[in-house]
Scaffold this active site. Structure first.
Site, PDB file in Angstrom:
ATOM      1  CE1 TYR A  45       1.183  -0.251   4.381  1.00  0.00           C
ATOM      2  CE2 TYR A  45       0.151   1.906   4.351  1.00  0.00           C
ATOM      3  CZ  TYR A  45       0.966   0.979   4.964  1.00  0.00           C
ATOM      4  OH  TYR A  45       1.579   1.298   6.148  1.00  0.00           O
ATOM      5  CE  LYS A 161       3.362   3.141   3.145  1.00  0.00           C
ATOM      6  NZ  LYS A 161       3.542   3.093   4.595  1.00  0.00           N
ATOM      7  CD  GLU A 194      10.427   1.862   9.752  1.00  0.00           C
ATOM      8  OE1 GLU A 194      10.312   2.811   8.967  1.00  0.00           O
ATOM      9  OE2 GLU A 194      10.245   0.678   9.420  1.00  0.00           O
ATOM     10  CG  LEU A 219       8.554   2.461   4.104  1.00  0.00           C
ATOM     11  CD1 LEU A 219       8.283   1.167   3.343  1.00  0.00           C
ATOM     12  CD2 LEU A 219       7.245   3.148   4.450  1.00  0.00           C
TER      13      LEU A 219
HETATM   14  N1  PDD Z   1       3.207   5.013   7.040  1.00  0.00           N
HETATM   15  N2  PDD Z   1       7.980   3.867   8.290  1.00  0.00           N
HETATM   16  C1  PDD Z   1       6.844   3.166   8.384  1.00  0.00           C
HETATM   17  C2  PDD Z   1       6.883   1.830   9.052  1.00  0.00           C
HETATM   18  C3  PDD Z   1       5.655   3.671   7.849  1.00  0.00           C
HETATM   19  O1  PDD Z   1       4.521   2.958   7.940  1.00  0.00           O
HETATM   20  C4  PDD Z   1       5.658   4.944   7.237  1.00  0.00           C
HETATM   21  C5  PDD Z   1       4.422   5.550   6.639  1.00  0.00           C
HETATM   22  C6  PDD Z   1       6.867   5.654   7.169  1.00  0.00           C
HETATM   23  C7  PDD Z   1       6.976   7.002   6.499  1.00  0.00           C
HETATM   24  O2  PDD Z   1       6.841   6.874   5.104  1.00  0.00           O
HETATM   25  P1  PDD Z   1       6.287   8.089   4.216  1.00  0.00           P
HETATM   26  O3  PDD Z   1       7.143   9.268   4.535  1.00  0.00           O
HETATM   27  O4  PDD Z   1       6.460   7.630   2.822  1.00  0.00           O
HETATM   28  O5  PDD Z   1       4.848   8.287   4.609  1.00  0.00           O
HETATM   29  C8  PDD Z   1       8.008   5.079   7.692  1.00  0.00           C
HETATM   30  C9  PDD Z   1       1.963   5.496   6.489  1.00  0.00           C
HETATM   31  C10 PDD Z   1       1.799   6.960   6.578  1.00  0.00           C
HETATM   32  C11 PDD Z   1       0.808   4.714   7.121  1.00  0.00           C
HETATM   33  O6  PDD Z   1       0.963   3.513   7.243  1.00  0.00           O
HETATM   34  O7  PDD Z   1      -0.220   5.291   7.457  1.00  0.00           O
END
Ligand code: PDD
Length: 310
Positions: A45, A161, A194, A219
């Site tokens: 996703y 992801k 993270e 990620l």
């Molecule tokens: N999550 N690390 C993890 C484990 C994440 O699930 C996310 C984002 C990020 C940050 O990635 P980005 O900058 O591309 O949003 C880092 C999304 C927002 C979610 O699951 O809702």
């Protein structure tokens, strides 16, 4: 029956959801009971920020989607221009000005079997646009958030992801129980990997931005990538190296990045106040500069009908 899709701040709703080629009323938006996303978490996703009706960094999100799919032996479910059209339509039909788009692709539905289905099985594609209050997010960033650290229980491919989010969900619940908004995962050596749904950063005593280097433990956050561009434009120094919980507790500043919260200062880690317990100048500056650097790929709606993501 799924309850009405009221956003967290209660302001607005998702009216229409894209499911496999159709825009369905929210209450009718379903996938099959044997969908592999449901049975095996065999799905990936993206969450893309929508700001003033524009998609933020959509190119990088679609690049990452293609990579995640490739890593689990799936292709893109449709051409990028078509996907761009779906994203734009979801934003338009739900009249989202500020909020997010959730895009999920699973390997499709068929009688339960661990082995992959053949090429005849169509991938499942779902797209949900949801309004969110920018004022609430800004207020959260003004105040700063608390995080709770805990051992990282996830698998060895956190660079993909996937929708395998139970560890993140449990972690956020545990954090919430202690008054924290985010969980920070920690590896076996005591280094922060993270956040449960964000990347983790600190500002060291020399004002350098420190974040963990890209590997399979984290990620590749799109916000992280764009923030690195911001950091270089502002002439700040970036060091990609792991940092420990102890170092973070003694840091000048700490913050998280994600499409859902841009740059949000962290002011408490496990009950210990960071930098006096209020957001610091570097985090504030980066948050303020972020959208000047990010790609805004869809002009405000209604209006333009072109979205180029190729
Ligand atoms: N999550 N690390 C993890 C484990 C994440 O699930 C996310 C984002 C990020 C940050 O990635 P980005 O900058 O591309 O949003 C880092 C999304 C927002 C979610 O699951 O809702």
């Amino acid at each position: 029956m799924v309850p009405e899709a009221v956003s967290r701040d209660g302001a607005a709703m998702t009216r229409v959801v894209y499911v496999n080629g159709r825009y369905l009323a929210y209450a009718d938006a379903r996938v099959h009971a044997e969908d592999r996303g449901f049975q095996f978490a065999d799905a990936v996703y993206e969450v893309i920020e929508v700001r003033d009706g524009a998609l933020i960094d959509a190119t990088r999100h679609l690049d990452r989607l293609a990579r995640s799919l490739g890593e689990i032996a799936m292709g893109m479910p449709m051409q990028r221009t078509a996907l761009g059209h779906v994203l734009r339509e979801c934003v338009r039909r739900n009249r989202v000005s500020d909020g997010t788009i959730y895009l999920q692709v699973s390997r499709g539905a068929r009688p339960r079997d661990f082995l992959f289905p053949g090429p005849d099985v169509r991938q499942t594609v779902v797209c949900i646009a949801r309004p969110a209050s920018r004022a609430a997010a800004d207020a959260r960033a003004e105040a700063g958030i608390a995080v709770k650290t805990m051992p990282d229980p996830r698998w060895e491919r956190c660079d993909i992801k996937t929708v395998m989010l139970l560890p993140a969900s449990l972690a956020k619940e545990a954090a919430k129980a202690e008054g924290a908004r985010e969980a920070w995962f920690v590896d076996t050596k005591g280094f922060v990997t993270e956040g449960a749904s964000s990347n983790a950063w600190i500002v060291d005593e020399k004002g350098r931005l420190v974040t963990r280097p890209l590997d399979v433990d984290i990620l590749r956050g799109v916000t992280r990538t764009t923030l690195i561009d911001v950091i270089s434009r502002l002439g700040l120094e970036l060091v990609e190296r792991p940092f420990s919980v102890l170092e973070a507790m003694g840091a000048k500043e700490a913050f998280v990045t994600a499409a859902t919260n841009v740059v949000t200062p962290v002011v408490v880690i496990d009950g210990v106040r960071i930098g006096g317990g209020t957001p610091g100048p570097v985090s504030r500056r980066l948050r303020a500069a972020f959208h000047g650097e990010a790609e805004h790929s869809l002009p405000r709606w209604p209006g333009s009908d072109h979205l180029s993501l190729e």
